[in-house]
Scaffold this active site. Sequence first.
Site, PDB file in Angstrom:
ATOM      1  N   LEU A  29      37.083  38.466  48.566  1.00  0.00           N
ATOM      2  CA  LEU A  29      38.060  37.623  47.874  1.00  0.00           C
ATOM      3  C   LEU A  29      39.089  37.302  48.948  1.00  0.00           C
ATOM      4  CD1 LEU A  29      38.399  38.658  44.141  1.00  0.00           C
ATOM      5  CD2 LEU A  29      36.456  37.279  45.333  1.00  0.00           C
ATOM      6  N   ARG A  58      53.696  35.872  48.947  1.00  0.00           N
ATOM      7  CA  ARG A  58      54.776  36.866  49.338  1.00  0.00           C
ATOM      8  C   ARG A  58      54.777  37.170  50.765  1.00  0.00           C
ATOM      9  NH1 ARG A  58      52.675  40.835  44.723  1.00  0.00           N
ATOM     10  NH2 ARG A  58      51.006  39.592  44.832  1.00  0.00           N
TER      11      ARG A  58
HETATM   12  C1  UD1 Z   1      44.917  41.475  41.604  1.00  0.00           C
HETATM   13  C2  UD1 Z   1      44.374  42.106  40.252  1.00  0.00           C
HETATM   14  C3  UD1 Z   1      45.377  43.223  39.960  1.00  0.00           C
HETATM   15  C4  UD1 Z   1      45.393  44.136  41.260  1.00  0.00           C
HETATM   16  C5  UD1 Z   1      45.774  43.611  42.505  1.00  0.00           C
HETATM   17  C6  UD1 Z   1      45.347  44.433  43.535  1.00  0.00           C
HETATM   18  C7  UD1 Z   1      43.519  40.003  39.044  1.00  0.00           C
HETATM   19  C8  UD1 Z   1      43.734  39.145  38.011  1.00  0.00           C
HETATM   20  N1  UD1 Z   1      44.543  40.857  39.211  1.00  0.00           N
HETATM   21  O1  UD1 Z   1      46.301  40.856  41.416  1.00  0.00           O
HETATM   22  O2  UD1 Z   1      44.808  43.708  38.785  1.00  0.00           O
HETATM   23  O3  UD1 Z   1      46.197  45.286  40.669  1.00  0.00           O
HETATM   24  O4  UD1 Z   1      44.681  42.432  42.622  1.00  0.00           O
HETATM   25  O5  UD1 Z   1      45.539  43.812  44.690  1.00  0.00           O
HETATM   26  O6  UD1 Z   1      42.671  39.758  39.532  1.00  0.00           O
HETATM   27  N2  UD1 Z   1      41.913  35.294  45.458  1.00  0.00           N
HETATM   28  C9  UD1 Z   1      40.822  34.278  45.701  1.00  0.00           C
HETATM   29  N3  UD1 Z   1      40.913  33.123  44.870  1.00  0.00           N
HETATM   30  C10 UD1 Z   1      41.685  33.140  43.925  1.00  0.00           C
HETATM   31  C11 UD1 Z   1      42.854  33.918  43.695  1.00  0.00           C
HETATM   32  C12 UD1 Z   1      42.764  35.201  44.269  1.00  0.00           C
HETATM   33  O7  UD1 Z   1      40.113  34.422  46.672  1.00  0.00           O
HETATM   34  O8  UD1 Z   1      41.539  32.041  42.961  1.00  0.00           O
HETATM   35  C13 UD1 Z   1      41.956  36.261  46.397  1.00  0.00           C
HETATM   36  C14 UD1 Z   1      43.195  36.478  47.355  1.00  0.00           C
HETATM   37  O9  UD1 Z   1      42.921  35.971  48.280  1.00  0.00           O
HETATM   38  C15 UD1 Z   1      43.435  38.292  47.256  1.00  0.00           C
HETATM   39  C16 UD1 Z   1      42.682  38.707  46.158  1.00  0.00           C
HETATM   40  O10 UD1 Z   1      41.952  37.548  45.620  1.00  0.00           O
HETATM   41  O11 UD1 Z   1      42.380  38.804  48.383  1.00  0.00           O
HETATM   42  C17 UD1 Z   1      43.669  39.189  45.164  1.00  0.00           C
HETATM   43  O12 UD1 Z   1      44.376  38.007  44.726  1.00  0.00           O
HETATM   44  P1  UD1 Z   1      46.181  38.143  44.425  1.00  0.00           P
HETATM   45  O13 UD1 Z   1      46.569  36.710  43.858  1.00  0.00           O
HETATM   46  O14 UD1 Z   1      46.626  38.818  45.573  1.00  0.00           O
HETATM   47  O15 UD1 Z   1      45.928  39.142  43.004  1.00  0.00           O
HETATM   48  P2  UD1 Z   1      47.085  40.043  42.552  1.00  0.00           P
HETATM   49  O16 UD1 Z   1      47.940  39.008  41.796  1.00  0.00           O
HETATM   50  O17 UD1 Z   1      47.634  40.813  43.695  1.00  0.00           O
END
Ligand code: UD1
Length: 465
Positions: free
Chosen positions: A14, A21
């Site tokens: 992902l 941030r």
């Molecule tokens: C997510 C988890 C959280 C975990 C954390 C660990 C969810 C809802 N929560 O939160 O439980 O502790 O990761 O890092 O999953 N991304 C996409 N497409 C999107 C949204 C995100 O590709 O639409 C990717 C981001 O680029 C990233 C990863 O998914 O690499 C995680 O996304 P992020 O928004 O950082 O998740 P957290 O809010 O940190």
Amino acid sequence: MSRGENPPIVAVVLAAGKGTRMKSNRAKVLHTLCGAPMVNYAIEAIRSLNPERIVVVVGHQADEVRTILPPDTEPVLQEEQLGTGDAVRVALEGIEEEDGVLLVVNGDGPLISGRTLGELVERHRTADVGATVLVAEPPDPTGLGRVIEDAGVVRIVEEREATDEEREVRQVNLGLYAFGLPQVREALKHLGTNNSQGELYLTDAVEIIGRRSRAVTYRLKDLEEANLVNDRAQLARAEEILRRRILDAHMRAGVTVRDPVSTHIEASVEIGRDTVILPGTFLRGETKVGADCIIGPSTDLLDTVVGDGAQVEHSVGRGAGVGAGANVGPFTYLRPGTILGTDSKVGAYCEVKNTTVGEGSKVPHLSYVGDAEIGAGANLGAGTITANYDGAKKSRTRIGDGAFTGVNTSLIAPLTIGDGAYLGAGSVANKDIPAGKLAVGMPARVIRDSPGKDKRTPSQNETEV
Ligand code: UD1
Ligand code: CA
């Protein structure tokens, strides 16, 4: 375990999020650690599992992210970042495999190891469940989803939605999961956006799968790997760990690193054994250093190849080649296209660009040499300068084998100095100097045979005496 016994692993990374941030105009996964983009560390760890395919979900700055992805990955576009659940849904649209393990890896965990991912998949297979979540208990769980496990159901609560009691839970979700492919496909159909961010949460799929079949957790063994990157302070912390890992690997392979604290070696660099790296040295990009070299102190080499037994001291290299046994520095700048021959010497205080220096030739002091070819056994006096640029175009200078220039000579290109020719101190050469001639003055005029003419094969002369 062999592929034959197990259904395939399909991996999804992902990497579509912005990474708010980071306070950056660049997508988070493009930020580099030890010279490589963050997302490529996760990909490298995944690769060690020999998966069927590695799908990378891109979105924010998709074009830039695509350009840095390794060729064995398949980028898929998530047009709108509607959450981690949506990201996996988009990835699955292009995955025709019906059975097997779907390994989901957040792109912002550069320290995760292939070993841990392998253990996660192994745990998933032996437990024979629909979903397995990698968990850890880091000293500070702030910002991470809390994981609550109960009788085959794993519930992950985001911090912003957690009750006070749930927030007390120390066990967190690292964003790494193994799913049964059919189970996750089915569960994703039932995700809702009823949460504080209005997103589709992949974590909700874990709970759904747990209720239908069963889900378990797998606990990370080495907490160091739990260093996720959400802001630049965490980026620096993760990079420091990676930097030390890279240094340790070189030291274990026979490289002496005098001061690991001040030595920066990027992930892609190769170094031969018994080479000594002195303090304050940066080795970056596609730099390759041979065996038995001494590099540093205070040296910065980018995309530079150094042969065995060479020394480079207090100097900068950019796209240069340093031959075996050559000696560079102190305070020398080797620019792109510079190739120094075996046992040659450049520096102190020299700049060399797009130039070949032949075997055993010396450019020992205070010179600028650009767009030149220097033969073997030549010696350029202190302050020899090639005037390679007339304000409009660059021209080349050829200096023959065994040629000699006095101090403060100017070589006005295009120009050829013949083999064994000799330029007197302070001369300005604007016309070719024939082989074996001594030229002096401004512009340099040929006056007689070169004093070096008879010395061109000194060893023979010595035996004649
Ligand atoms: C997510 C988890 C959280 C975990 C954390 C660990 C969810 C809802 N929560 O939160 O439980 O502790 O990761 O890092 O999953 N991304 C996409 N497409 C999107 C949204 C995100 O590709 O639409 C990717 C981001 O680029 C990233 C990863 O998914 O690499 C995680 O996304 P992020 O928004 O950082 O998740 P957290 O809010 O940190
Ligand atoms: Ca988020």
